[in-house]
Design a protein around this motif. Structure first.
Motif, PDB file in Angstrom:
ATOM      1  N   PHE A   1      57.791  84.637  45.689  1.00 51.36           N
ATOM      2  CA  PHE A   1      56.636  85.147  45.367  1.00 51.36           C
ATOM      3  C   PHE A   1      56.306  85.947  45.938  1.00 51.36           C
ATOM      4  O   PHE A   1      56.628  87.242  46.778  1.00 51.36           O
ATOM      5  N   ASP A   2      55.376  86.130  45.107  1.00 47.37           N
ATOM      6  CA  ASP A   2      54.499  87.395  45.568  1.00 47.37           C
ATOM      7  C   ASP A   2      53.611  87.170  47.162  1.00 47.37           C
ATOM      8  O   ASP A   2      53.010  85.886  47.040  1.00 47.37           O
TER       9      ASP A   2
ATOM     10  N   PHE B   1      58.987  82.950  39.063  1.00 47.16           N
ATOM     11  CA  PHE B   1      58.201  84.373  39.670  1.00 47.16           C
ATOM     12  C   PHE B   1      57.194  83.857  39.853  1.00 47.16           C
ATOM     13  O   PHE B   1      56.345  83.999  39.227  1.00 47.16           O
ATOM     14  N   VAL B   2      55.958  84.176  41.262  1.00 48.98           N
ATOM     15  CA  VAL B   2      55.192  83.097  41.476  1.00 48.98           C
ATOM     16  C   VAL B   2      54.311  84.683  41.609  1.00 48.98           C
ATOM     17  O   VAL B   2      54.754  85.314  42.607  1.00 48.98           O
ATOM     18  N   GLY B   3      53.394  84.799  40.820  1.00 51.85           N
ATOM     19  CA  GLY B   3      52.672  86.657  41.321  1.00 51.85           C
ATOM     20  C   GLY B   3      51.429  86.132  40.414  1.00 51.85           C
ATOM     21  O   GLY B   3      50.820  85.303  39.904  1.00 51.85           O
TER      22      GLY B   3
ATOM     23  N   GLY C   1      57.902  82.249  34.387  1.00 45.06           N
ATOM     24  CA  GLY C   1      56.270  83.367  35.048  1.00 45.06           C
ATOM     25  C   GLY C   1      55.262  82.553  35.754  1.00 45.06           C
ATOM     26  O   GLY C   1      54.863  81.650  34.575  1.00 45.06           O
ATOM     27  N   VAL C   2      55.350  81.993  36.741  1.00 42.87           N
ATOM     28  CA  VAL C   2      53.755  81.643  37.015  1.00 42.87           C
ATOM     29  C   VAL C   2      53.186  82.811  37.799  1.00 42.87           C
ATOM     30  O   VAL C   2      52.793  83.053  38.405  1.00 42.87           O
TER      31      VAL C   2
END
Length: 643
Positions: A334-335, A532-534, A549-550
């Motif tokens: 998570f970002d 990867f969530v950002g 990528g989410v």
């Protein structure tokens, strides 16, 4: 809505849809499939008896079946030829042999049915991934087209391409910074969330570094350009995204993984049956029943259904292959800012000093900040309004760039600003105040001084509020056996505080965009499958590099949304565990479809050897056996994972 307005809206939506899917609609595979399928439908309607006939090409109406077979098969033949050239033995090869042989002996309807079914499966796969990204175009919008440069004592406006290293750039309030550089003079409040991911604007002064693509919210600066164009941090983000898009391997179709075994098996069995029986029709039937029509449908139908399920719940999955990737995920990164948190400051508390009252300080601070454009000022006004306080206009307002504000209200002189920027002002900070500021910083909060008539009256405490669903989202992922990691450009204290609250397994703080990519790559080298969530520009390279990528759809930048394979249109982090669940269910469904297909194939082979099946009945068996596959996949549309 009037009838004309409705029609205009409908026409606009249709045009938008056509524009979005233009490449898909004009793709040769789509055109050949639609042409072949349409002609086959016309042939069946006009001459239904020919579908079940084993007669030769002299029958009336067979020319329609032949035309459908030739149009559909020609595309498959070309694909098979390209595969052979590249030594990629896909399922198109046995289909090519079967359709050529069927046409050669006059079994046009069988050849047409086989060709259309195979092309339909491929078209469904392409439909799921028919969405072009525009991430790199979005990045370009972060830079101004024209830049004010000071040369030979004159201020001139030049195009961005003409800016050179060593130039002095002038940046006013509200303008974006065009280069990486060092501030020569001036102070400003710079929002650099696009690059570093920091949730709050950073106060900048002479000697500080600034980045291209960041926004000067208040103040003015002279900047010495140290990096321009592709060498800037934003330029490196552009390059990282470009490289990741070209290097990231595509997931192969399930069937093609096993085509090197499947294809020779079909050819060998057909040849052996011809040699054993001396009947060419049986050999052709063997190739037709081995045609992977149902197996081709097994994957895309499940993927289309699962993508549809996600869409109904506000999640945009751009590619069918993404579903397959998500099923194998074991790590979610998570970002922080704008992802686990809301990405905007909130007044979390006030520490009164000198026997001041907290509510009195809030009202005075809100009055002082009423005309401020600073995010912290807006947070103060919002906090006062939420308590129902009427916020009057100040009598006098002055914004001191990079320092704070001076205001006069109710006969009092109010100062609000950063503790780091008050040198030179008529304020002295006691040891007790410094201890309070240090304590707030260690706990991940941001403290701002409030002075009344040259005395420090209190501290305004700000935080980036955590999304209410973040903690449950992390817990749900842990239940699925998935490791959670947080990466952020924010300070270590802020990052560790939030990670502790949410129960996140691992934290990386004060990282730049390229470092996020390195973290993803390291995990992948260790054998992990990573989501990867950002939501920001700085997340773009990591979103592309990760297995999936989410992007946060409502708050996310264009770059994040376009580079990610999945967009959470509802900004609900709980959807991540749901998406992993639906993906795992989709893969399970695909294997069920494959098992059924192989069972049908086994029965068809047994019936072909003694000549019970003919080319046309073999093709029809395939057509009928596709119905259970489609129905099984359709269940995914209404599937709801259990909590």
């Amino acid at each position: 809505m009037t009838e004309n307005a409705y029609k205009n809206s409908k026409e606009k939506n249709i045009r938008s849809l056509i524009t979005r899917y233009r490449d898909f609609l004009l793709d040769p595979g789509t055109l050949f499939t639609m042409a072949s399928g349409l002609i086959l439908i016309i042939a069946i309607v006009a001459y239904p008896q020919n579908m079940l006939s084993d007669s030769n090409s002299t029958d009336e109406g067979n020319w329609l079946y032949l035309l459908s077979a030739l149009i559909g098969s020609s595309f498959i033949w070309w694909s098979a030829y390209q595969g052979v050239k590249e030594r990629d033995f896909t399922a198109d090869i046995p289909v090519t042999i079967a359709t050529i042989a069927a046409i050669a002996i006059g079994q046009y309807s069988a050849a047409a049915v086989v060709a259309v079914l195979l092309l339909l499966g491929g078209m469904l796969e392409e439909l799921v991934s028919a969405r072009a990204g525009k991430a790199l175009e979005s990045l370009a919008k972060l830079l101004p087209d024209r830049v004010t440069v000071r040369r030979d004592g004159h201020d001139i406006v030049v195009s961005l391409e003409d800016v050179q290293v060593g130039d002095t750039i002038l940046v006013k309030s509200g303008e974006r910074i065009a280069v990486d550089g060092t501030i020569l003079s001036g102070t400003a409040s710079v929002n650099q969330a696009a690059i570093t991911g920091e949730s709050l604007p950073v106060e900048k002064q002479s000697g500080d570094t600034v980045f291209a693509g960041t926004l000067n919210e208040t103040g003015a600066m002279e900047i010495l350009a140290t990096k321009v164009g592709k060498e800037t941090t934003l330029g490196q983000i552009h390059r990282l995204i470009e490289e990741a898009q070209t290097q990231k391997p595509k997931i192969e179709r399930l069937l093609n993984r096993h085509a090197k075994v499947y294809t020779p098996t079909a050819i060998i069995l057909g040849g052996l049956l011809w040699w054993w029986s001396g009947d060419l029709t049986r050999a052709i039937t063997m190739l037709i029943v081995f045609c992977p029509c149902v197996m081709v449908l097994a994957t895309p139908t499940a993927l289309v259904a699962s993508v549809g399920n996600a869409a109904l719940r506000g999640n945009l999955i751009k590619k069918g292959a993404t579903v397959e990737s998500m099923a194998g995920i074991d790590t979610v990164i998570f970002d922080k800012t704008g992802t686990l948190t809301h990405g905007e400051p909130k007044l979390s508390g006030i520490i009164p000093l000198k026997n001041n009252d907290e509510n009195d300080l809030l009202l005075l601070a809100a009055t002082a900040e009423k005309f401020s454009e600073h995010p912290l000022g807006k947070a103060v006004v919002r906090a006062a309004e939420e308590k129902g306080f009427p916020v009057p206009d100040p009598e006098f307002f002055e914004s001191v760039s990079g320092v704070g504000i001076n205001v006069k209200t109710s006969g009092k002189n109010i100062f609000i600003g950063s503790p780091k920027q008050i040198s030179g002002l008529d304020f002295s900070i006691s040891d007790k105040v410094e201890e309070n500021i240090a304590k707030q910083s260690q706990s991940g909060h941001n403290a701002v001084l409030m002075g009344i008539d040259n005395e420090i009256a209190g501290l305004l405490i700000f935080e980036d509020k955590i999304r209410p669903e973040s903690e449950k989202s992390v817990k749900d992922l842990h239940k699925l056996g998935i490791k959670t990691i947080m990466v952020t450009g924010d300070s270590k204290a802020v990052a560790e505080r939030i990670a502790k609250i949410l129960g996140i397994d691992e934290v990386h703080a004060e990282v730049m965009p390229q470092e996020k990519v390195e973290i993803v790559k390291r995990l992948q080298l260790e054998g992990h499958k990573v989501i990867f969530v950002g939501d920001g520009v700085n997340d773009g390279p990591a979103l592309v590099t990760a297995d999936v990528g989410v992007a946060m759809g409502l708050t996310g930048t264009d770059v994040a949304i376009e580079t990610a394979e999945v967009g959470l249109l509802s900004d609900d982090l709980l959807k991540i565990s749901y998406l992993i669940n639906i993906s795992r269910k989709a893969i399970k469904t695909i294997w069920q479809n494959v098992a059924f297909s192989l069972s049908v194939l086994s029965v068809a082979v047994v019936l072909t050897i003694p000549g019970i099946l003919t080319p046309i009945t073999g093709a029809l068996l395939h057509e009928l056996s596709s119905i259970p596959v489609i129905m099984n996949s359709a269940r995914l549309i209404t599937y709801e994972p259990k909590d």
